[in-house]
Design an enzyme around this catalytic site. Structure first.
Site, short mmCIF file in Angstrom:
data_model
loop_
_atom_site.label_atom_id
_atom_site.label_comp_id
_atom_site.label_asym_id
_atom_site.label_seq_id
_atom_site.Cartn_x
_atom_site.Cartn_y
_atom_site.Cartn_z
N HIS A 107 28.23 -41.61 60.47
CA HIS A 107 27.53 -42.89 60.67
C HIS A 107 26.04 -42.71 60.43
O HIS A 107 25.31 -42.27 61.33
CB HIS A 107 27.80 -43.42 62.09
CG HIS A 107 27.28 -44.80 62.34
ND1 HIS A 107 27.97 -45.73 63.09
CD2 HIS A 107 26.14 -45.43 61.94
CE1 HIS A 107 27.28 -46.86 63.14
NE2 HIS A 107 26.16 -46.70 62.46
N LEU B 14 21.04 -44.80 55.06
CA LEU B 14 20.14 -44.18 54.08
C LEU B 14 19.18 -45.19 53.46
O LEU B 14 18.25 -44.82 52.75
CB LEU B 14 20.94 -43.46 53.00
CG LEU B 14 21.78 -42.28 53.49
CD1 LEU B 14 22.57 -41.65 52.35
CD2 LEU B 14 20.91 -41.22 54.17
N ARG B 15 19.43 -46.48 53.71
CA ARG B 15 18.49 -47.57 53.37
C ARG B 15 18.32 -47.87 51.89
O ARG B 15 17.56 -48.77 51.55
CB ARG B 15 17.10 -47.30 53.97
CG ARG B 15 17.09 -47.07 55.47
CD ARG B 15 17.65 -48.23 56.24
NE ARG B 15 17.41 -48.11 57.68
CZ ARG B 15 18.19 -48.67 58.60
NH1 ARG B 15 19.26 -49.37 58.24
NH2 ARG B 15 17.90 -48.55 59.87
N HIS C 243 31.53 -51.96 64.12
CA HIS C 243 30.34 -52.18 64.96
C HIS C 243 30.76 -53.30 65.91
O HIS C 243 30.95 -54.44 65.50
CB HIS C 243 29.16 -52.60 64.07
CG HIS C 243 27.96 -53.08 64.82
ND1 HIS C 243 26.77 -52.38 64.86
CD2 HIS C 243 27.75 -54.20 65.55
CE1 HIS C 243 25.89 -53.06 65.58
NE2 HIS C 243 26.45 -54.17 66.01
N HIS D 45 29.60 -46.00 67.49
CA HIS D 45 28.63 -45.81 68.58
C HIS D 45 29.03 -46.41 69.95
O HIS D 45 28.37 -47.33 70.45
CB HIS D 45 27.24 -46.30 68.19
CG HIS D 45 27.16 -47.57 67.36
ND1 HIS D 45 27.82 -48.72 67.69
CD2 HIS D 45 26.50 -47.83 66.20
CE1 HIS D 45 27.55 -49.65 66.78
NE2 HIS D 45 26.76 -49.13 65.88
N ASN E 235 20.58 -50.13 68.79
CA ASN E 235 21.77 -50.93 69.04
C ASN E 235 23.02 -50.09 68.78
O ASN E 235 23.16 -49.56 67.69
CB ASN E 235 21.77 -52.15 68.09
CG ASN E 235 22.78 -53.18 68.52
OD1 ASN E 235 23.32 -53.12 69.62
ND2 ASN E 235 23.07 -54.11 67.63
N ASP F 199 24.10 -41.98 63.87
CA ASP F 199 23.59 -43.34 63.63
C ASP F 199 22.12 -43.28 63.22
O ASP F 199 21.29 -44.09 63.66
CB ASP F 199 23.78 -44.24 64.86
CG ASP F 199 23.54 -45.72 64.54
OD1 ASP F 199 23.32 -46.05 63.35
OD2 ASP F 199 23.55 -46.54 65.48
N HIS G 81 13.34 -46.67 60.57
CA HIS G 81 12.53 -47.88 60.40
C HIS G 81 11.07 -47.44 60.33
O HIS G 81 10.69 -46.46 60.98
CB HIS G 81 12.72 -48.84 61.57
CG HIS G 81 14.10 -49.44 61.66
ND1 HIS G 81 14.58 -50.35 60.74
CD2 HIS G 81 15.10 -49.24 62.54
CE1 HIS G 81 15.82 -50.69 61.06
NE2 HIS G 81 16.17 -50.02 62.15
N1 LIG Z 1 21.93 -48.67 65.33
C1 LIG Z 1 20.87 -49.41 65.15
O1 LIG Z 1 20.13 -49.65 66.09
N2 LIG Z 1 20.57 -49.93 63.96
C2 LIG Z 1 21.30 -49.79 62.74
C3 LIG Z 1 22.49 -50.69 62.68
C4 LIG Z 1 23.69 -50.21 63.44
O2 LIG Z 1 24.09 -49.04 63.37
O3 LIG Z 1 24.30 -51.02 64.10
C5 LIG Z 1 20.36 -50.06 61.60
O4 LIG Z 1 20.80 -50.31 60.48
O5 LIG Z 1 19.14 -49.98 61.81
ZN LIG Z 2 26.21 -50.32 64.35
#
Ligand SMILES: NC(=O)N[C@@H](CC(=O)O)C(=O)O
Ligand SMILES: [Zn+2]
Length: 427
Positions: free
Chosen positions: A64, A67-68, A183, A236, A282, A309, A313
């Site tokens: 999980h 990589l954006r 999710h 998660h 999240n 996860d 950002h």
């Molecule tokens: N986990 C997070 O807080 N954010 C994730 C999205 C996700 O995994 O639900 C994201 O893409 O930033």
């Molecule tokens: Zn998620």
């Protein structure tokens, strides 16, 4: 010419420790030799890596990650994200489709696989979306996405709100022998809340994210998984209620597996120091009671695997504060040291258990031929220095983003060499 890795300590799931030499040829582990009585193989003409006093583990697997790329390259891209993974000891990572565009077409899958092959340093396995644009309205072309190389379907970042949509998705995935990765979040219960419904929310007068927002989807989905026979995997897991539902579903023979993140095992909402968005993710950090529940669930097998996860950002985005900043924290580079320091050093878990949940077990859950040091397998190895304590330093973070609550933490268990497909990708 190949590579010999000499005198590494290996540890099995049952925590048996054995000293071994590994011979790597091309992208495979060609030979594994027990290192008895200081005996050394003939290494002439080969490169040598001295692993004496270090742990040699299968490359870690992270099912999980974000990589954006494409679309959010100011946070991370495949080049920087895979390097960050390599620093954390990960050699296989499964990327979530909440990019821009989202991974809902064959073209986007191909784009990611091409980028990973040319610019990535570790193996990247993409997930495809369940619904087009992750809007929850229309299923994607599951067959075409599978053909293109996705390993499962998920709308991660958002929950599939419609039970009928989820049931249709599960039925289709089941017919193709593919998993649904969920999710779990009911949008009507979470509107505008940045943290869990707990002590921190109360203290700061914030609306809280209730545990039921996650667990309601888990409860709904294990029933749908039972009805459709799909392999259903819960992302998660963070609440005591979700744990209870998964435990019950497993006892009932429903094909459900689950993952937990290091931050949900190590931190509760009561650790949040203030209105700092580097503590916002999240699902949110939950109450100490939930933390106890997810730890116990991992220990008893209710939760199968550990994932990071990894959710980069930018600093500008996180500086918008607790209310407005996006959810998510970095994961790769601190995952193993955090868990080693918190659970293995203290004697709560064996090293073999931790390694298993980050290597062999995820491979097993997703049917992947990795996570093993057996002869003939992919040359994915992580060499770890278990002894040196080091501080998490912001300036050493390899990810393009820096959003982690763990800066300044003193940890042990740092990967010192990561080898992916026979190449050293971190040292
Ligand atoms: N986990 C997070 O807080 N954010 C994730 C999205 C996700 O995994 O639900 C994201 O893409 O930033
Ligand atoms: Zn998620």
């Amino acid at each position: 010419m190949g590579i010999w890795i000499l005198n590494g300590q290996t540890v099995a799931a049952d925590n048996t420790v054995t000293k071994k030499h590994f011979y790597i040829e091309n992208d495979k582990i060609a030979q594994v030799v027990d290192a008895v009585d200081g005996s050394l193989p003939d290494t002439s003409g080969h490169e040598v890596i001295d692993a004496a006093g270090k742990l040699v583990a299968p490359g870690f697997i992270d099912m999980h990650v974000h990589l954006r790329e494409p679309g959010f390259e100011h946070k991370e891209n495949i080049a920087t994200g895979t390097r960050s993974a390599a620093r954390g000891g990960f050699t296989t990572i499964a990327c979530m489709p909440n990019t821009r565009p989202v991974i809902d077409t064959v073209d986007t899958v191909n784009y990611i696989l091409d980028k990973a092959a040319t610019e990535g340093v570790v193996r990247v396995l993409p997930y495809g979306c369940i619904t087009k644009n992750e809007l929850g309205r229309e299923l994607t072309d599951f067959a075409a996405l599978k053909e293109a190389g996705v390993i499962g379907y998920t709308d991660d970042g958002v929950g599939v709100q419609s039970a009928q949509m989820m049931k249709d998705a599960m039925a289709l995935a089941a017919s193709m022998g593919m998993p649904i990765i969920a999710h779990c979040e009911d949008n009507t219960l979470v509107e505008g809340a940045p943290v869990t419904d707990g002590a921190f929310a109360k203290k700061h007068g914030l609306k809280g994210i209730p545990n039921e927002s996650e667990a309601i989807h888990v409860g709904r989905d294990v029933l749908l998984a039972e009805a459709t026979g799909v392999h259903y995997h819960v992302c998660h897991v963070s609440t005591e209620q979700s744990v209870r539902l998964i435990r019950h579903a497993k006892q009932f023979g429903i094909k459900v597996t689950a993952e937990v993140c290091p931050h949900h095992l190590v931190l509760s909402d009561e650790d949040i120091p203030g209105m700092d968005a580097n503590w916002k993710m999240n699902p949110p950090l939950r109450t100490p009671r939930d933390v106890e529940a997810v730890i116990e669930a991992l220990e008893d097998g209710t939760i199968d695997i550990i994932v990071t996860d990894h959710a980069p950002h930018s600093e500008e985005e996180k500086e918008k504060g607790m209310h407005l900043a996006p959810f998510g924290i970095l994961g790769f580079e601190t995952a193993f040291p955090l868990l080693y320091t918190k659970f293995v050093k203290t004697g709560k878990w064996t090293l073999g258990f931790l390694i298993n949940r980050m290597t062999q077990k995820p491979a097993e859950v997703f049917g992947l031929p990795y996570g093993t040091l057996a002869e003939g397998s992919a040359a994915d190895l992580t060499i770890v220095d278990l002894d040196t304590e080091r501080e998490v330093l912001k300036e050493e973070i390899v990810s393009r983003s820096k959003n982690t609550p763990f800066i300044g933490w003193k940890l042990q268990g740092w990967p010192v060499v990561t080898m992916a497909s026979g190449k050293v990708v971190w040292s």
